[in-house]
Design an enzyme around this catalytic site. Sequence first.
Site, PDB file in Angstrom:
ATOM      1  N   CYS B  79       0.835  -1.205   0.000  1.00  0.00           N
ATOM      2  CA  CYS B  79       0.000   0.000   0.000  1.00  0.00           C
ATOM      3  C   CYS B  79       0.874   1.262   0.000  1.00  0.00           C
ATOM      4  CB  CYS B  79      -0.999  -0.034   1.159  1.00  0.00           C
ATOM      5  SG  CYS B  79      -2.361   1.135   0.931  1.00  0.00           S
ATOM      6  N   HIS B 181      -3.782  -5.025  -0.365  1.00  0.00           N
ATOM      7  CA  HIS B 181      -3.329  -5.599   0.904  1.00  0.00           C
ATOM      8  C   HIS B 181      -3.369  -7.122   0.844  1.00  0.00           C
ATOM      9  CE1 HIS B 181      -3.084  -1.966   3.403  1.00  0.00           C
ATOM     10  NE2 HIS B 181      -3.988  -1.492   2.565  1.00  0.00           N
ATOM     11  N   GLU B 183      -2.311  -9.172   2.938  1.00  0.00           N
ATOM     12  CA  GLU B 183      -2.616  -9.700   4.278  1.00  0.00           C
ATOM     13  C   GLU B 183      -4.102  -9.627   4.606  1.00  0.00           C
ATOM     14  OE1 GLU B 183      -1.473  -6.763   3.609  1.00  0.00           O
ATOM     15  OE2 GLU B 183      -2.111  -5.265   5.086  1.00  0.00           O
TER      16      GLU B 183
END
Lengths: 253, 201
Positions: B79, B181, B183
Amino acid sequence: MITKRIIPCLDVRDGKVVKGVNFVGLKEVGDPVKLARTYYEQGADELVFLDITATHEHRDTMVHIVEQTAAQVFMPFTVGGGIRTTDDIRRILRAGADKVSLNSAAVRNPDLLQEGAGMFGDQCIVLAVDGRMRKDGSGWNVVISGGRIDTGIDAIEWIREGVRRGAGEILLTSMDADGTKKGFDLPFLKAVREAVSVPVIASGGCGALEHFYDVFAADAADAALAASLFHYNELTVGDVKEYLKEKGVPVRL
Amino acid sequence: MIGIIDYGMGNLRSVENALKELGAEALISDDEAVLADCEKIILPGVGAFGDCVANLRQKKLDRFVIRCIEEGKPLLGICVGMQMLFEESEEKGVHQGLGFFTGRIVRFDTDLPVPQIGWNELILKEHPLRNRLRKNPYVYYVHSYHAAEYQEEDLIGWSYYGDVKVPSLFVKGHVMAAQFHPEKSGEEGLKILKYFLEDFV
């Protein structure tokens, strides 16, 4: 292509997920971390935890739930309820939440929006607004404290101001539609969508598959939130997405 | 050991949780000496570009990142962590980045809502990572700014937000950088992290 998001909402009181109609008559429906995991596996796009714990002593319970959820659910989630200061925001984000939603606290202290956005970024500040149509039908007022207090503030004006102050997303709950299961409040949502350019999450009133389609087909929201529908297994997130896909709405499957 | 750079910005816990889920050992630190012992480095970041760069510089971790790159230590930017590796950003004034990738960070020019929040299809060029993932996997984005004027050869993945092509996965040398993202992108996101952990050198 960006997809429309389906967001289960978990109202949490004293560490348990509860659900009531129009914020009264609450019933316990389960363990928040387990439910979060279930929704993740069903393909939910995000989750919202709304902490409706009345007492301060249970705040740590919510932080603990956030930590446990973040360790096993690899999708974004938002926490709202009881967040009044930038320290509260920091605690929740550090525990692993991606966004916080601010409702009554932002009405009482609008500076919290730009302070939070300034410190943590616009993307993690969700402005949650509960609105109810005025008696004369001329628009909607912001209501707070779970719908008990009509602030007299025009909801659309408040949302415009909230976005100017740094809110990155709007979570709009129609108190007229909430609990009715008759569908999302499309006129209210469309009025908000015309007023601001940030994404809008529709909440309140969803009771059937068609209601998800209606809100997206009308381009009245970027995401739809529902609670009891999912908790009682009337529908799974997967059912909703399969249905939307068949109807031509872009969803993640 | 994977080192996650802590410069006071971002949801570091989520990155750490995802790495743990994959069985990797990870630490979060702002101490250059501790990070220098790690085999791979992750540079996360959320918030405003200017604040992120300022905090990174204030902790002198910008030099650490540059040294990692020069030494060929595998690095993953996520990001704003990705954006900072570019030359500059126009977010709230013009701010200089680290300049590893050619290009600049510009605001979305679209009638769609900004920020882009949600799951979007990631389209990949021919690349070893592509075979590890579902075709056009969905990944999670939250951003108002994206890379522009980049080098085509650095780009391996992108999405479309309306008509806007959003360049969102870059690889150059030992550096990988994602606008989305991983994750927070479910099982497919974890596979992207797994690729970085196990196969990206």
